[in-house]
Design a protein around this motif. Structure first.
Motif, PDB file in Angstrom:
ATOM      1  N   MET A   1      46.908  29.230  40.931  1.00 43.60           N
ATOM      2  CA  MET A   1      46.612  28.482  39.708  1.00 43.60           C
ATOM      3  C   MET A   1      45.450  29.173  39.010  1.00 43.60           C
ATOM      4  SD  MET A   1      47.763  26.599  42.333  1.00 43.60           S
ATOM      5  CE  MET A   1      46.283  26.382  43.218  1.00 43.60           C
ATOM      6  N   GLY A   2      45.456  29.161  37.696  1.00 45.70           N
ATOM      7  CA  GLY A   2      44.395  29.874  36.970  1.00 45.70           C
ATOM      8  C   GLY A   2      44.440  31.343  37.341  1.00 45.70           C
ATOM      9  N   GLU A   3      43.287  31.892  37.710  1.00 45.29           N
ATOM     10  CA  GLU A   3      43.256  33.280  38.180  1.00 45.29           C
ATOM     11  C   GLU A   3      43.447  33.365  39.675  1.00 45.29           C
ATOM     12  OE1 GLU A   3      40.577  36.302  36.151  1.00 45.29           O
ATOM     13  OE2 GLU A   3      39.587  34.404  35.681  1.00 45.29           O
ATOM     14  N   GLY A   4      43.417  32.228  40.352  1.00 48.09           N
ATOM     15  CA  GLY A   4      43.731  32.145  41.771  1.00 48.09           C
ATOM     16  C   GLY A   4      43.214  33.287  42.615  1.00 48.09           C
ATOM     17  N   TRP A   5      44.097  33.821  43.453  1.00 48.41           N
ATOM     18  CA  TRP A   5      43.713  34.883  44.380  1.00 48.41           C
ATOM     19  C   TRP A   5      43.232  36.131  43.667  1.00 48.41           C
ATOM     20  CZ3 TRP A   5      46.289  39.390  43.785  1.00 48.41           C
ATOM     21  CH2 TRP A   5      47.556  39.358  43.208  1.00 48.41           C
ATOM     22  N   LEU A   6      43.600  36.338  42.406  1.00 51.41           N
ATOM     23  CA  LEU A   6      43.156  37.524  41.672  1.00 51.41           C
ATOM     24  C   LEU A   6      41.630  37.548  41.565  1.00 51.41           C
ATOM     25  CD1 LEU A   6      43.805  40.060  39.927  1.00 51.41           C
ATOM     26  CD2 LEU A   6      43.791  38.530  37.956  1.00 51.41           C
ATOM     27  N   LEU A   7      41.027  36.415  41.287  1.00 50.93           N
ATOM     28  CA  LEU A   7      39.579  36.339  41.149  1.00 50.93           C
ATOM     29  C   LEU A   7      38.888  36.748  42.444  1.00 50.93           C
ATOM     30  CD1 LEU A   7      37.257  35.557  39.284  1.00 50.93           C
ATOM     31  CD2 LEU A   7      37.552  33.200  40.004  1.00 50.93           C
ATOM     32  N   THR A   8      39.382  36.222  43.553  1.00 53.64           N
ATOM     33  CA  THR A   8      38.832  36.587  44.859  1.00 53.64           C
ATOM     34  C   THR A   8      39.037  38.074  45.125  1.00 53.64           C
ATOM     35  OG1 THR A   8      39.315  34.363  45.662  1.00 53.64           O
ATOM     36  CG2 THR A   8      38.926  36.062  47.320  1.00 53.64           C
ATOM     37  N   GLY A   9      40.238  38.557  44.876  1.00 54.44           N
ATOM     38  CA  GLY A   9      40.540  39.975  45.103  1.00 54.44           C
ATOM     39  C   GLY A   9      39.679  40.896  44.252  1.00 54.44           C
ATOM     40  N   GLU A  10      39.469  40.526  42.995  1.00 51.37           N
ATOM     41  CA  GLU A  10      38.641  41.354  42.112  1.00 51.37           C
ATOM     42  C   GLU A  10      37.190  41.398  42.584  1.00 51.37           C
ATOM     43  OE1 GLU A  10      40.961  41.075  37.814  1.00 51.37           O
ATOM     44  OE2 GLU A  10      39.435  39.575  38.280  1.00 51.37           O
ATOM     45  N   MET A  11      36.662  40.256  43.060  1.00 54.01           N
ATOM     46  CA  MET A  11      35.283  40.265  43.556  1.00 54.01           C
ATOM     47  C   MET A  11      35.155  41.190  44.759  1.00 54.01           C
ATOM     48  SD  MET A  11      33.655  36.456  42.995  1.00 54.01           S
ATOM     49  CE  MET A  11      34.926  35.460  43.758  1.00 54.01           C
ATOM     50  N   VAL A  12      36.094  41.106  45.695  1.00 53.94           N
ATOM     51  CA  VAL A  12      36.064  41.977  46.875  1.00 53.94           C
ATOM     52  C   VAL A  12      36.201  43.435  46.451  1.00 53.94           C
ATOM     53  CG1 VAL A  12      37.292  42.611  48.996  1.00 53.94           C
ATOM     54  CG2 VAL A  12      36.870  40.193  48.459  1.00 53.94           C
ATOM     55  N   GLU A  13      37.123  43.715  45.532  1.00 49.55           N
ATOM     56  CA  GLU A  13      37.327  45.081  45.055  1.00 49.55           C
ATOM     57  C   GLU A  13      36.061  45.636  44.405  1.00 49.55           C
ATOM     58  OE1 GLU A  13      41.043  47.070  43.016  1.00 49.55           O
ATOM     59  OE2 GLU A  13      39.932  45.857  41.550  1.00 49.55           O
ATOM     60  N   LEU A  14      35.395  44.823  43.596  1.00 45.23           N
ATOM     61  CA  LEU A  14      34.158  45.272  42.954  1.00 45.23           C
ATOM     62  C   LEU A  14      33.078  45.570  43.989  1.00 45.23           C
ATOM     63  CD1 LEU A  14      34.063  42.881  39.870  1.00 45.23           C
ATOM     64  CD2 LEU A  14      34.263  45.380  39.800  1.00 45.23           C
ATOM     65  N   ILE A  15      32.930  44.698  44.971  1.00 48.22           N
ATOM     66  CA  ILE A  15      31.916  44.919  46.009  1.00 48.22           C
ATOM     67  C   ILE A  15      32.215  46.210  46.763  1.00 48.22           C
ATOM     68  CG2 ILE A  15      30.968  44.036  48.180  1.00 48.22           C
ATOM     69  CD1 ILE A  15      31.566  41.176  46.978  1.00 48.22           C
ATOM     70  N   GLU A  16      33.463  46.398  47.159  1.00 44.55           N
ATOM     71  CA  GLU A  16      33.841  47.619  47.885  1.00 44.55           C
ATOM     72  C   GLU A  16      33.689  48.856  47.011  1.00 44.55           C
ATOM     73  OE1 GLU A  16      37.768  46.852  49.419  1.00 44.55           O
ATOM     74  OE2 GLU A  16      36.999  45.599  51.056  1.00 44.55           O
ATOM     75  N   GLY A  17      33.758  48.693  45.683  1.00 43.44           N
ATOM     76  CA  GLY A  17      33.587  49.810  44.754  1.00 43.44           C
ATOM     77  C   GLY A  17      32.135  50.069  44.371  1.00 43.44           C
ATOM     78  N   GLY A  18      31.199  49.309  44.965  1.00 46.54           N
ATOM     79  CA  GLY A  18      29.784  49.537  44.700  1.00 46.54           C
ATOM     80  C   GLY A  18      29.164  48.592  43.689  1.00 46.54           C
ATOM     81  N   TYR A  19      29.925  47.608  43.232  1.00 49.12           N
ATOM     82  CA  TYR A  19      29.406  46.606  42.289  1.00 49.12           C
ATOM     83  C   TYR A  19      29.198  45.298  43.047  1.00 49.12           C
ATOM     84  CZ  TYR A  19      30.561  49.731  38.454  1.00 49.12           C
ATOM     85  OH  TYR A  19      30.607  50.800  37.606  1.00 49.12           O
ATOM     86  N   ALA A  20      28.087  45.204  43.758  1.00 43.06           N
ATOM     87  CA  ALA A  20      27.842  44.035  44.609  1.00 43.06           C
ATOM     88  C   ALA A  20      27.244  42.860  43.852  1.00 43.06           C
ATOM     89  CB  ALA A  20      26.923  44.424  45.765  1.00 43.06           C
ATOM     90  N   ASN A  21      26.757  43.086  42.637  1.00 43.76           N
ATOM     91  CA  ASN A  21      26.145  42.031  41.829  1.00 43.76           C
ATOM     92  C   ASN A  21      27.178  41.524  40.834  1.00 43.76           C
ATOM     93  OD1 ASN A  21      23.402  42.434  42.934  1.00 43.76           O
ATOM     94  ND2 ASN A  21      23.701  44.448  42.035  1.00 43.76           N
ATOM     95  N   ILE A  22      27.609  40.281  41.025  1.00 41.48           N
ATOM     96  CA  ILE A  22      28.737  39.750  40.263  1.00 41.48           C
ATOM     97  C   ILE A  22      28.376  38.423  39.625  1.00 41.48           C
ATOM     98  CG2 ILE A  22      31.111  38.896  40.440  1.00 41.48           C
ATOM     99  CD1 ILE A  22      31.459  40.817  42.839  1.00 41.48           C
ATOM    100  N   VAL A  23      28.688  38.300  38.336  1.00 42.65           N
ATOM    101  CA  VAL A  23      28.618  37.016  37.657  1.00 42.65           C
ATOM    102  C   VAL A  23      30.044  36.481  37.648  1.00 42.65           C
ATOM    103  CG1 VAL A  23      28.154  35.791  35.502  1.00 42.65           C
ATOM    104  CG2 VAL A  23      26.680  37.696  36.188  1.00 42.65           C
ATOM    105  N   CYS A  24      30.245  35.356  38.309  1.00 41.74           N
ATOM    106  CA  CYS A  24      31.558  34.721  38.350  1.00 41.74           C
ATOM    107  C   CYS A  24      31.577  33.670  37.250  1.00 41.74           C
ATOM    108  CB  CYS A  24      31.793  34.108  39.727  1.00 41.74           C
ATOM    109  SG  CYS A  24      33.407  33.364  39.934  1.00 41.74           S
ATOM    110  N   ALA A  25      32.152  34.025  36.113  1.00 40.03           N
ATOM    111  CA  ALA A  25      32.183  33.133  34.947  1.00 40.03           C
ATOM    112  C   ALA A  25      33.198  32.020  35.163  1.00 40.03           C
ATOM    113  CB  ALA A  25      32.515  33.931  33.694  1.00 40.03           C
ATOM    114  N   GLN A  26      32.711  30.785  35.156  1.00 40.80           N
ATOM    115  CA  GLN A  26      33.532  29.612  35.384  1.00 40.80           C
ATOM    116  C   GLN A  26      33.849  28.969  34.032  1.00 40.80           C
ATOM    117  OE1 GLN A  26      33.391  30.353  39.149  1.00 40.80           O
ATOM    118  NE2 GLN A  26      33.899  28.245  38.945  1.00 40.80           N
ATOM    119  N   PRO A  27      35.087  29.044  33.564  1.00 43.70           N
ATOM    120  CA  PRO A  27      35.397  28.523  32.229  1.00 43.70           C
ATOM    121  C   PRO A  27      35.667  27.023  32.176  1.00 43.70           C
ATOM    122  CG  PRO A  27      37.328  29.556  33.153  1.00 43.70           C
ATOM    123  CD  PRO A  27      36.222  29.706  34.168  1.00 43.70           C
TER     124      PRO A  27
END
Length: 194
Positions: free
Chosen positions: A100-126
């Motif tokens: 629902m919404g961005e569902g698992w994509l949001l979780t996957g993108e956060m993990v992907e960013l961290i593994e890619g060296g972007y450990a500082n994440i703003v999770c925008a909640q609409p």
């Protein structure tokens, strides 16, 4: 996350704070929608024909994305891996049936960013989006336990949330990010011999 009107011009604000901003791709969201049709068939047995079309379309979309990603990497920019690799990222945190919404994509993108060296994440909640609160805010502690370097801040972009409050939450996250960078520099500095 893509709309400056919806997130009070978050990218410009982060850049004004000296940040390098990396937004996940809009193409990734299109691939996510297609993947969900494929998952509807694989998980729930719905519409076999649509599942096959979705899988074929997803492979085509991924080949286009990978061509773009190779070009970005060639010129020294960060680029994610294949969307099929992204689909593996939420494993152990959230199931692919959470869509629902961005569902698992949001979780996957956060993990992907961290593994890619972007450990500082703003999770925008609409706008009080319940699915985003589950697949975004709800998984942050699990992600932090798996990736101790993760510095994730959920920020609500509701009409009732003030811009000052949003920016102060982000500034607090950035202060932690700067402390982490300074500590990493100290840890990696050559030690003087006595």
């Amino acid at each position: 996350k893509f709309s400056p009107l919806g997130n009070n011009d978050l990218v410009r604000f982060l850049e004004s704070q000296g940040c390098e901003v990396n937004l996940p791709s809009l193409m990734g969201y299109a691939e996510y929608c297609c993947a969900n049709w494929m998952l509807d068939y694989e998980y729930y047995g719905l519409d076999k024909k649509m599942g096959k079309y979705a899988k074929t379309a997803l492979k085509l979309m991924d080949s286009i994305s990978m061509s773009m990603n190779r070009a970005m990497k060639k010129y020294g920019f960060y680029a994610p891996d294949s969307f099929f690799e992204l689909m593996k990222k939420p494993e152990g945190i959230l199931g692919l049936g959470t869509k629902m919404g961005e569902g698992w994509l949001l979780t996957g993108e956060m993990v992907e960013l961290i593994e890619g060296g972007y450990a500082n994440i703003v999770c925008a909640q609409p706008f009080g989006c319940l699915p985003n609160h589950i697949a975004g805010k709800g998984v942050i502690n699990r992600i932090r336990s798996m990736y101790p370097e993760a510095n994730i801040t959920p920020v609500d972009y509701d009409p009732s949330a003030t811009r000052v409050n949003q920016e102060n939450r982000i500034k607090l996250m950035l202060a932690v990010a700067r402390e982490n960078m300074e500590q990493a520099e100290k840890d990696n500095a050559p030690k003087e011999e006595e």
